[in-house]
Design a protein around this motif. Structure first.
Motif, mmCIF file in Angstrom:
data_model
loop_
_atom_site.group_PDB
_atom_site.id
_atom_site.type_symbol
_atom_site.label_atom_id
_atom_site.label_comp_id
_atom_site.label_asym_id
_atom_site.label_seq_id
_atom_site.Cartn_x
_atom_site.Cartn_y
_atom_site.Cartn_z
ATOM 1 N N ILE A 100 -4.589 -18.545 -5.917
ATOM 2 C CA ILE A 100 -4.023 -19.393 -6.974
ATOM 3 C C ILE A 100 -2.519 -19.533 -6.728
ATOM 4 O O ILE A 100 -1.927 -20.567 -7.034
ATOM 5 N N ALA A 101 -1.908 -18.472 -6.162
ATOM 6 C CA ALA A 101 -0.481 -18.551 -5.837
ATOM 7 C C ALA A 101 -0.281 -19.764 -4.935
ATOM 8 O O ALA A 101 -1.008 -19.947 -3.965
ATOM 9 N N GLY A 102 0.670 -20.581 -5.255
ATOM 10 C CA GLY A 102 0.911 -21.766 -4.431
ATOM 11 C C GLY A 102 0.255 -23.026 -4.976
ATOM 12 O O GLY A 102 0.510 -24.112 -4.471
ATOM 13 N N ILE A 104 4.519 -5.356 -12.775
ATOM 14 C CA ILE A 104 3.578 -6.440 -13.077
ATOM 15 C C ILE A 104 4.190 -7.431 -14.069
ATOM 16 O O ILE A 104 3.843 -8.616 -14.071
ATOM 17 N N GLU A 105 5.139 -6.943 -14.889
ATOM 18 C CA GLU A 105 5.763 -7.854 -15.864
ATOM 19 C C GLU A 105 6.517 -8.989 -15.176
ATOM 20 O O GLU A 105 6.758 -10.033 -15.770
ATOM 21 N N ARG A 106 6.830 -8.789 -13.887
ATOM 22 C CA ARG A 106 7.481 -9.866 -13.138
ATOM 23 C C ARG A 106 6.537 -11.043 -12.894
ATOM 24 O O ARG A 106 6.960 -12.104 -12.450
ATOM 25 N N MET A 107 5.267 -10.846 -13.181
ATOM 26 C CA MET A 107 4.305 -11.951 -13.073
ATOM 27 C C MET A 107 4.128 -12.633 -14.430
ATOM 28 O O MET A 107 3.114 -13.299 -14.676
ATOM 29 N N ASN A 108 5.117 -12.475 -15.293
ATOM 30 C CA ASN A 108 5.132 -13.142 -16.602
ATOM 31 C C ASN A 108 3.995 -12.707 -17.517
ATOM 32 O O ASN A 108 3.358 -13.534 -18.158
ATOM 33 N N GLU A 164 -6.438 -11.550 -4.227
ATOM 34 C CA GLU A 164 -6.806 -12.695 -5.056
ATOM 35 C C GLU A 164 -8.302 -12.961 -5.025
ATOM 36 O O GLU A 164 -9.008 -12.596 -4.068
ATOM 37 N N HIS A 165 -8.764 -13.611 -6.057
ATOM 38 C CA HIS A 165 -10.144 -14.075 -6.161
ATOM 39 C C HIS A 165 -10.066 -15.413 -6.902
ATOM 40 O O HIS A 165 -10.402 -15.510 -8.083
ATOM 41 N N PRO A 166 -9.579 -16.443 -6.188
ATOM 42 C CA PRO A 166 -9.216 -17.680 -6.892
ATOM 43 C C PRO A 166 -10.370 -18.395 -7.585
ATOM 44 O O PRO A 166 -10.179 -18.938 -8.675
ATOM 45 N N GLY A 202 6.314 -2.213 -6.259
ATOM 46 C CA GLY A 202 7.234 -3.217 -6.772
ATOM 47 C C GLY A 202 6.543 -4.562 -6.836
ATOM 48 O O GLY A 202 5.339 -4.667 -6.564
ATOM 49 N N GLU A 203 7.310 -5.565 -7.199
ATOM 50 C CA GLU A 203 6.716 -6.881 -7.428
ATOM 51 C C GLU A 203 5.970 -7.405 -6.196
ATOM 52 O O GLU A 203 4.873 -7.961 -6.308
ATOM 53 N N MET A 204 6.566 -7.239 -5.017
ATOM 54 C CA MET A 204 5.943 -7.803 -3.819
ATOM 55 C C MET A 204 4.586 -7.154 -3.549
ATOM 56 O O MET A 204 3.592 -7.842 -3.334
ATOM 57 N N ALA A 205 4.542 -5.818 -3.575
ATOM 58 C CA ALA A 205 3.275 -5.126 -3.334
ATOM 59 C C ALA A 205 2.258 -5.493 -4.408
ATOM 60 O O ALA A 205 1.065 -5.648 -4.132
ATOM 61 N N THR A 206 2.723 -5.648 -5.630
ATOM 62 C CA THR A 206 1.825 -6.007 -6.727
ATOM 63 C C THR A 206 1.239 -7.398 -6.516
ATOM 64 O O THR A 206 0.037 -7.613 -6.653
ATOM 65 N N ARG A 207 2.086 -8.352 -6.153
ATOM 66 C CA ARG A 207 1.590 -9.716 -5.935
ATOM 67 C C ARG A 207 0.634 -9.783 -4.750
ATOM 68 O O ARG A 207 -0.332 -10.536 -4.778
ATOM 69 N N LEU A 208 0.925 -9.021 -3.708
ATOM 70 C CA LEU A 208 0.070 -9.066 -2.522
ATOM 71 C C LEU A 208 -1.175 -8.190 -2.672
ATOM 72 O O LEU A 208 -2.086 -8.268 -1.861
ATOM 73 N N GLY A 209 -1.173 -7.337 -3.697
ATOM 74 C CA GLY A 209 -2.305 -6.437 -3.861
ATOM 75 C C GLY A 209 -2.391 -5.405 -2.754
ATOM 76 O O GLY A 209 -3.470 -5.057 -2.297
ATOM 77 N N LEU A 210 -1.231 -4.916 -2.310
ATOM 78 C CA LEU A 210 -1.217 -3.901 -1.249
ATOM 79 C C LEU A 210 -1.076 -2.513 -1.858
ATOM 80 O O LEU A 210 -0.317 -2.332 -2.811
#
Lengths: 416, 333
Positions: free
Chosen positions: B30-32, B217-221, B154-156, A183-191
């Motif tokens: 980059i987040a934040g 991933i679409e939730r990241m625009n 991340e790899h900012p 889901g979005e959280m795992a995707t954002r955190l890269g878990l």
């Protein structure tokens, strides 16, 4: 026969199994409840004045990973089913016998026998011998039995012995090394993550096998809408299926993983907000039969690590009662139903005469104030470790006194 | 006085003077970051781009400061880039490579962090194979930490150097169509670039087979594509990602040649994008698999070596900006 004097708890509001809450007294003798209601203390009795607070059965926690009496007593837990995932595992009768004795006299441990040798999911362990050594049910441990043939033979064998199989519902092929729900959280955190459907897949197979074997199966934690629907439908057609959950799954969603908080690393992983709501609905409609803590205290060596390297699990016994009380305050369940979920139903699964305030039951009694506020502090917990995702959160509901077999438990002094 | 970004005048990119322009202790992701904070770092890097093109490249800005590059995961180019960046600014740069570290002996990451901290580094660049590991260390040390890549998170600095590269060639992010193609699921480069480019106003498309596309991933625009040709339509920038060989042996992709068949960037495919579309790759490339050699080497359109050049400048800017407080710079102390 108990060497202790009889106990009478007076002036409380008794949470009774028939759905009533009534002012009254309760008298215990020889470790058992002997009279309820309009009963007076007799000469020589130990008298505990409940001062109008709730008098409830002691909690029966199904299941825990560690014997942690200070945490159990703080949380009002008088009995716990111990998962076989010990080091070494509870897969031989001697270890089961030892574990069954390990909490006495002020706490009772009901060991769950490992379903397979070394919990590897391959060859059956000596279940009948472990039953006779004190095992109350069979458990697959932290993981699911991958091989369907093994699972069928386990269910047939346990069914023959009239033992419930307690299983972990996550399809291991789909889960792999995942530590989060896709889901979005795992995707954002890269878990590494797995779809929530891993749970429904496991439940669908195991219900089919249990029905084929005619055996009783209990899903220790059902945490997704799809999984709960399968359990609901199986119950509707009369299958011998029960389900449990722990409070994290009705209190939290995967948003709690933000900033890689390893205290929110649980197994199964926290789910979406929709699934969280589905868990609450399933508690309300009776699909979920019991709420357990999954108590698993983990120190910094297991938790102060990168998320994927950290061990799953939370110290949950202290927050089990107050978090369940939120469901009562929110009108999801009645107070009486709360104690069916926390005490009566797990006791029934384990086949022990406890978990209800009724004559002849073992005198495991808690006096609680369901509204008393306190704040969780992971540095000041009674538990062996403070790994709770509810750190610094306000709670309502505290145990004021606890009796095991009619004898007052000397709990570690509450800090708040 | 608020200062307008040198090359872009749109109001959201104006930033305040002094430390308010970049009020962060370190750079974990980059987040934040606010868009104007990203733009501030790009502007700061610009001076180093020019310096690096001179024969005499040394400045003594960070003279006397110690910078540790703690790389818990193998890296050649990123480590080199951080090392050169630190040395060009006059810092004492020390590299801690995983093969010789006590991490192999079972020391926990926190203990390693405490050890680095006790050595009084002035900045630490960290690469680690686990998502979130850099944040964990950053929370335990007193000096600024720069994330040089953590797991799949991340790899900012890569995203910043990519943005700087794009800005040099295109001059504006707003409405720019950027297609990122490859192993999105396992890519920290993709995540940081999505965050950075969408924050700056670009329209980001991601393209991968379903098994290599992260959930929601679409939730990241971003727009999600499985068909590379469709993802390329009208694209201004095509960013190719490396696909690790072991993922092309049947687990995620049947074979390298099948991957090339569907997702390889050939000249014919590139023709589906805008006629002046630019080609990028964070390296190292699998030539002939995700990108054909004649595309990678297109003199006027491939920015792959420019990316490497911008990398040094971006890392110099990060080291400069993040040590300003410690150096007692006016407005930053």
């Amino acid at each position: 026969m108990s060497i202790h004097a009889p106990l009478t708890v007076t002036g409380g509001k008794l949470v009774l199994p028939d759905g009533r809450i009534e002012a009254g007294n309760i008298r215990c003798e020889g470790g058992f409840i002997t009279a309820i209601g309009d009963v007076s203390p007799q000469a020589g009795d130990v008298v505990h004045e409940a001062r109008g607070k709730l008098v409830t059965p002691g909690l029966v926690d199904l299941a825990v990973f560690s014997i942690d009496k200070p945490a159990f007593h703080f949380g009002g837990v008088t009995r716990a089913a111990l998962m076989p995932d010990q080091d070494p595992p509870l897969d031989v009768p001697a270890r089961v016998r030892f574990a069954a004795q390990s909490g006495k006299p002020d706490f009772w441990v009901h060991p769950l026998a490992a379903a397979t040798k070394n919990l590897e999911g391959e060859s059956l362990a000596e279940i009948a011998l472990m039953r006779d050594a004190g095992a109350r049910a069979v458990a697959t441990g932290r993981s699911w039995i991958r091989d369907s043939g093994t699972m069928l033979r386990l269910l047939q064998y346990a069914g023959m012995l009239d033992m419930v199989v307690v299983t972990h519902a996550e399809d291991s092929g789909l889960v792999g090394k995942a530590v989060a729900t896709a889901g979005e959280m795992a995707t954002r955190l890269g878990l590494p993550s797995a779809p929530a459907e891993a749970e429904a897949l496991a439940i669908a197979r195991d219900i089919a096998l249990a029905e084929l074997a005619g055996a009783k199966i209990h899903f220790r934690k059902v945490t997704t809408a799809a999984g709960l629907d399968l359990v609901r439908r199986a119950k509707d057609r009369g299958a011998k299926v029960t389900a449990g959950v722990s409070p994290a799954y009705f209190m939290l969603s995967d948003l709690a993983l933000a900033n890689f908080r390893t205290f929110a690393h649980l197994s199964p992983p926290l789910r979406s907000e929709d699934d969280r709501k589905a868990v609450i609905a399933a508690i309300a409609d009776g699909t979920i039969d019991m709420i357990g803590s999954g108590h698993d205290p983990r120190g910094p060596e297991d938790k102060r690590l990168p998320y994927t390297d950290s061990a799953p699990g939370m110290a949950g016994s202290e927050t089990l009662l107050p978090l369940t009380m939120t469901l009562v305050r929110d009108g999801v369940i009645s107070m009486n139903r709360a104690f069916e979920l926390l005490s009566a139903n797990p006791a029934k699964l384990l086949g022990v005469d406890a978990g209800r305030l009724a004559e002849g039951m073992e005198a495991d009694i808690a006096v609680i104030d369901p509204d008393r506020p306190w704040i969780v502090d992971s540095d000041e917990m009674a538990a062996a470790a403070g790994n709770t995702p509810f750190d610094k959160q306000p709670m309502q509901g505290r145990v004021l006194a606890l009796f095991k077999g009619g004898v007052a438990v000397k709990a570690k002094k509450p800090s708040a | 006085m608020p200062k307008a970004s040198s090359s872009m005048t749109s109001p959201e990119f104006t930033y305040p003077e002094g430390s308010a322009a970049f009020p962060h202790r370190g750079l974990v992701g980059i987040a934040g970051l606010a868009p104007h904070e990203i733009m501030f770092l790009l502007d700061e890097a610009q001076q180093w781009v020019e310096l690096n093109r001179h024969a005499q490249k040394r400045r003594d800005l960070l003279s006397g400061l110690t910078i540790i590059n703690a790389f818990f995961e193998n890296s050649t180019r990123t480590l080199l880039s951080f090392e050169i960046a630190g040395k060009r600014l006059g810092a004492d740069v020390v590299n801690m490579a995983v093969a010789t570290s006590s991490v192999k002996k079972g020391e926990t990451l926190i203990d390693t962090a405490m050890t680095l901290n006790a050595m009084r580094a002035d900045a630490i660049a960290i690469r680690h194979g686990s998502s979130g590991a850099v944040q964990l260390i950053a929370d335990k040390v007193d000096c600024p930490v720069i994330n040089a890549g953590d797991g799949q998170h991340e790899h900012p600095t890569q995203a910043l150097l990519d943005a700087l590269t794009i800005r040099q060639a295109k001059r504006a992010f707003n409405g720019l169509r950027v297609t990122i193609c490859g192993d999105i699921l396992h890519s920290r480069v993709a995540r940081s670039n999505i965050l950075c480019l969408t924050s700056l106003g670009a329209e980001v498309r991601v393209c991968a087979p379903p098994a290599l596309m992260p959930a929601d991933i679409e939730r990241m625009n971003v727009q999600v594509f499985h068909d590379f040709d469709a993802a390329l339509r009208n694209a201004d920038v095509v960013m190719m990602l490396r696909l690790q060989m072991e993922r092309m042996q049947g687990q995620f992709i049947p074979s390298p040649r099948e991957y090339r068949h569907l997702y390889g960037l050939s000249l014919e495919r590139l023709a589906k994008a805008e006629s002046n579309a630019l080609v990028m790759h964070p390296g190292p490339m699998n030539r002939g698999i995700e990108i054909d050699s004649n595309v990678a080497d297109l003199a006027d359109r491939s920015l792959i070596t420019t990316q490497v050049e911008m990398g040094v400048a971006i890392r110099m800017a990060c080291l400069d900006v993040l040590t300003r407080k410690a150096r007692g710079l006016e407005g930053w102390a």
